[in-house]
Design a protein around this motif. Structure first.
Motif, PDB file in Angstrom:
ATOM      1  N   ALA A 126      -2.665   3.968 -10.427  1.00  6.68           N
ATOM      2  CA  ALA A 126      -1.808   3.130  -9.550  1.00  6.68           C
ATOM      3  C   ALA A 126      -3.132   2.178  -8.724  1.00  6.68           C
ATOM      4  N   PHE A 127      -4.179   2.966  -8.433  1.00 10.14           N
ATOM      5  CA  PHE A 127      -5.202   2.184  -7.477  1.00 10.14           C
ATOM      6  C   PHE A 127      -6.648   1.822  -8.306  1.00 10.14           C
ATOM      7  N   VAL A 142      -9.007  -0.413 -10.076  1.00  6.17           N
ATOM      8  CA  VAL A 142      -9.547  -1.414  -9.243  1.00  6.17           C
ATOM      9  C   VAL A 142      -9.364  -2.935  -9.855  1.00  6.17           C
ATOM     10  N   ASP A 143      -9.007  -2.971 -11.129  1.00  7.44           N
ATOM     11  CA  ASP A 143      -8.706  -4.174 -11.638  1.00  7.44           C
ATOM     12  C   ASP A 143      -7.258  -4.786 -11.309  1.00  7.44           C
ATOM     13  N   GLU A 144      -6.278  -3.602 -11.188  1.00  9.75           N
ATOM     14  CA  GLU A 144      -5.195  -3.947 -10.916  1.00  9.75           C
ATOM     15  C   GLU A 144      -4.703  -3.991  -9.305  1.00  9.75           C
ATOM     16  N   VAL A 145      -5.598  -3.585  -8.765  1.00  8.59           N
ATOM     17  CA  VAL A 145      -5.353  -3.536  -7.237  1.00  8.59           C
ATOM     18  C   VAL A 145      -5.950  -5.039  -6.685  1.00  8.59           C
ATOM     19  N   PHE A 146      -6.719  -5.578  -7.574  1.00 11.34           N
ATOM     20  CA  PHE A 146      -7.444  -6.944  -7.137  1.00 11.34           C
ATOM     21  C   PHE A 146      -6.410  -7.989  -7.680  1.00 11.34           C
ATOM     22  N   LEU A 147      -5.752  -7.730  -8.871  1.00 11.26           N
ATOM     23  CA  LEU A 147      -4.597  -8.724  -9.030  1.00 11.26           C
ATOM     24  C   LEU A 147      -3.450  -8.505  -8.137  1.00 11.26           C
ATOM     25  N   ASP A 148      -3.069  -7.456  -7.936  1.00  8.76           N
ATOM     26  CA  ASP A 148      -2.019  -7.079  -6.822  1.00  8.76           C
ATOM     27  C   ASP A 148      -2.424  -8.093  -5.499  1.00  8.76           C
ATOM     28  N   PHE A 194       0.808  -1.121   0.077  1.00 14.01           N
ATOM     29  CA  PHE A 194       0.090  -0.226   0.086  1.00 14.01           C
ATOM     30  C   PHE A 194       0.869   1.257  -0.009  1.00 14.01           C
ATOM     31  N   ILE A 195       1.794   1.334   0.690  1.00 11.50           N
ATOM     32  CA  ILE A 195       2.874   2.333   0.825  1.00 11.50           C
ATOM     33  C   ILE A 195       3.453   2.599  -0.537  1.00 11.50           C
ATOM     34  N   ASN A 196       3.819   1.459  -1.090  1.00 12.63           N
ATOM     35  CA  ASN A 196       4.460   1.688  -2.590  1.00 12.63           C
ATOM     36  C   ASN A 196       3.573   1.937  -3.638  1.00 12.63           C
ATOM     37  N   LYS A 197       2.253   1.811  -3.159  1.00 15.33           N
ATOM     38  CA  LYS A 197       1.270   2.371  -4.414  1.00 15.33           C
ATOM     39  C   LYS A 197       1.153   3.611  -4.073  1.00 15.33           C
ATOM     40  N   ILE A 198       1.226   4.014  -2.970  1.00 12.27           N
ATOM     41  CA  ILE A 198       1.011   5.716  -2.758  1.00 12.27           C
ATOM     42  C   ILE A 198       2.278   6.354  -3.539  1.00 12.27           C
ATOM     43  N   TRP A 199       3.293   5.771  -3.177  1.00  8.75           N
ATOM     44  CA  TRP A 199       4.413   6.289  -4.035  1.00  8.75           C
ATOM     45  C   TRP A 199       4.393   6.374  -5.697  1.00  8.75           C
ATOM     46  N   CYS A 200       3.739   5.103  -5.947  1.00  4.03           N
ATOM     47  CA  CYS A 200       3.396   4.869  -7.669  1.00  4.03           C
ATOM     48  C   CYS A 200       2.677   5.981  -7.905  1.00  4.03           C
ATOM     49  N   ALA A 201       1.406   6.074  -7.186  1.00  9.09           N
ATOM     50  CA  ALA A 201       0.464   7.132  -7.566  1.00  9.09           C
ATOM     51  C   ALA A 201       1.024   8.699  -7.785  1.00  9.09           C
TER      52      ALA A 201
END
Length: 283
Positions: free
Chosen positions: A42-43, A45-51, A21-28
């Motif tokens: 970065a967030f 929906v489809d990508e979050v579920f795959l992650d 989650f921290i790295n997703k924030i950085w990515c966003a």
């Protein structure tokens, strides 16, 4: 004890998800810069579920094979004296992302890549590092475990690594049909499986590899080891000038051909156009 094992696994997966989650924030926020090149947020929906699927599946295997389902191992790792493990685990993705900003470290482990001399040296050092991690753990197992435990440990971990290597070899043999894209999170996951010991070296390596694994899932997305090669064959419309207009980013795939109309490349080039209709570049 049965329920307790799943609690231990759940805590480990929650640890992975927190760092993801921290790295997703950085990515966003655009760090590393490769995140800016992605078509999706970065967030999404489809990508979050795959992650999350990757974190659940790989995290479960990691917890089980690294003995985190055992009370003694779990309590040893999640204790105050192992504070350095958590510091390294959360800092590693940030450092790895920083390396990804260096041109010579922007390397894709792909059969479609053309490596420079510097990139080849980096890959060589990367390979040596992997051998060091494997060599240290196998050596530790041989000298600190009985024969049966050592045999099971070496065979099981080698089987995981060989699974990926055999897949890579098969795909490389069929180079005309498929492209290998060996994501670094797969390398990190494979190395995590050997880090099962309560020795400080093994714990540090587990923290580093787990951190890189999480960073890879957050930044690169969870995707297949290989993809089908798209050939520049068939009916193609030929043009020497392309005029485009769009309100949003989009991707245009095209084939470069020689004077006789034959494809010069095996795969289409991808050209990104920004909102101001300025060329951002090829890749």
């Amino acid at each position: 004890a049965y329920i307790q094992q799943y609690i231990f696994i759940g805590v480990w997966i929650a640890l992975l998800v927190s760092n993801w989650f921290i790295n997703k924030i950085w990515c966003a926020l655009g760090y590393p810069s490769i995140c800016k090149e992605k078509q999706k947020h970065a967030f999404a929906v489809d990508e979050v579920f795959l992650d999350l699927e990757a974190l659940l599946l790989y995290g479960f295997v990691m917890a089980w094979i690294c003995n985190l389902t055992k009370r003694a191992r779990f309590r040893s790792l999640f204790s105050k004296k192992r504070w350095y493990f958590f510091v390294i685990f959360y800092i590693t993705p940030i450092i790895f992302s920083a390396f990804m900003e260096i041109p010579d470290f922007q390397i894709s482990l792909s059969s479609n890549a053309d490596y420079s001399k510097t990139e080849t040296i980096v890959l060589f050092l990367f390979g040596v590092s992997i051998l060091v991690v494997l060599g240290w753990h196998f050596h530790f197992a041989i000298y600190h475990r009985d024969f049966s435990e050592t045999l099971v440990y070496i065979v099981s971990r080698s089987a995981i690594i060989l699974f990926y290597l055999v897949n890579v070899v098969i795909i490389v043999i069929n180079d005309d049909k498929y492209i290998v894209d060996f994501h670094h999170y797969l390398v990190a996951f494979s190395l995590c499986t050997v880090c099962q010991f309560d020795h400080i070296v093994s714990l540090i390596m587990l923290a580093v590899c787990a951190g890189i694994f999480v960073q890879g899932v957050a930044v690169d997305e969870y995707s297949s080891l290989f993809s089908e090669r798209v050939n520049c064959m068939g009916n193609q419309s030929q043009t020497t000038y392309l005029n485009v207009s769009a309100d949003e980013h989009f991707y245009a795939k095209f084939c470069l051909v020689d004077s006789s109309g034959h494809p010069e490349l095996k795969t289409p080039e991808v050209l990104i156009v920004n909102n101001e209709d300025e060329w951002e570049g090829f890749y």
